[in-house]
Design a protein around this motif. Structure first.
Motif, PDB file in Angstrom:
ATOM      1  N   TYR A   1       0.815  -1.219   0.000  1.00  0.00           N
ATOM      2  CA  TYR A   1       0.000   0.000   0.000  1.00  0.00           C
ATOM      3  C   TYR A   1       0.850   1.272   0.000  1.00  0.00           C
ATOM      4  CZ  TYR A   1      -3.528   3.429   1.307  1.00  0.00           C
ATOM      5  OH  TYR A   1      -4.347   4.525   1.329  1.00  0.00           O
ATOM      6  N   LEU A   2       1.656   1.467   1.015  1.00  0.00           N
ATOM      7  CA  LEU A   2       2.357   2.745   1.177  1.00  0.00           C
ATOM      8  C   LEU A   2       3.403   3.006   0.096  1.00  0.00           C
ATOM      9  CD1 LEU A   2       2.793   2.754   5.067  1.00  0.00           C
ATOM     10  CD2 LEU A   2       1.167   4.081   3.710  1.00  0.00           C
ATOM     11  N   ILE A   3       4.273   2.054  -0.155  1.00  0.00           N
ATOM     12  CA  ILE A   3       5.359   2.271  -1.118  1.00  0.00           C
ATOM     13  C   ILE A   3       4.852   2.351  -2.560  1.00  0.00           C
ATOM     14  CG2 ILE A   3       7.502   1.295  -2.058  1.00  0.00           C
ATOM     15  CD1 ILE A   3       8.113   0.349   0.839  1.00  0.00           C
ATOM     16  N   PRO A   4       3.975   1.451  -3.037  1.00  0.00           N
ATOM     17  CA  PRO A   4       3.506   1.565  -4.430  1.00  0.00           C
ATOM     18  C   PRO A   4       2.744   2.863  -4.718  1.00  0.00           C
ATOM     19  CG  PRO A   4       2.905  -0.572  -3.527  1.00  0.00           C
ATOM     20  CD  PRO A   4       3.465   0.240  -2.410  1.00  0.00           C
ATOM     21  N   ARG A   5       2.049   3.396  -3.736  1.00  0.00           N
ATOM     22  CA  ARG A   5       1.286   4.636  -3.934  1.00  0.00           C
ATOM     23  C   ARG A   5       2.133   5.871  -3.650  1.00  0.00           C
ATOM     24  NH1 ARG A   5      -2.220   0.716  -2.587  1.00  0.00           N
ATOM     25  NH2 ARG A   5      -4.231   0.681  -3.638  1.00  0.00           N
TER      26      ARG A   5
END
Length: 151
Positions: free
Chosen positions: A31-35
């Motif tokens: 969630y956090l890194i890809p977005r």
């Protein structure tokens, strides 16, 4: 296992830009890194985030000043809403957030229906103080009078 990240964006219920947080590997990886809400902690990213954080603090201060000026204008308003009434001075219908937003917009101050914090619709004549949310930190108190509409 927890992973340490630096937030690049404000993430609800987690933190603000520049905060170092520990989150589950899956939450970070999926969630956090890809977005692009966060990156792994290292010296280079720490410097980049600090520079970005200063810029964002300046922008927030400017938005806060604008919201406070708008709040002062809204609190200076005195809005009267003439409504049709029936027996015992009960309103036909009610005064909703949309009606209040339209009345403020007619005064030249742009607000959205969602900015009006009305717990329940107004169904009686009288004077009311309504909270208008201009930002997460600034609220204005708008005074309105609901009066009997003259035919």
């Amino acid at each position: 296992m927890a992973k340490e990240l630096i937030l690049l964006e404000d993430v609800k219920d987690l933190g603000q830009v520049g905060d170092i947080v520990k989150v589950a590997d899956g939450y970070a990886r999926n969630y956090l890194i890809p977005r692009k809400f966060a990156v792994a902690v290292n010296k280079g990213t720490l410097r980049q985030v600090e520079a970005r954080k200063l810029k964002l603090q300046q922008e927030r201060a400017e938005r806060l000043a604008v919201a406070q000026a708008l709040a002062a204008k809204i609190e200076a308003l005195d809005i009267t809403l003439p409504m049709a009434v029936g027996e015992n001075d009960k309103l036909f219908g009610s005064v909703s957030s949309q009606i209040i937003a339209d009345a403020v917009n007619a005064q030249g101050i742009e607000i959205a229906k969602a900015d009006v914090e009305l717990e329940d619709t107004i169904r009686e004549l009288g004077e009311y103080t309504i909270a208008i949310k201009l930002s997460s930190e600034v609220k204005a108190n708008l005074k309105i009078k609901v009066t009997k509409k003259e035919d």
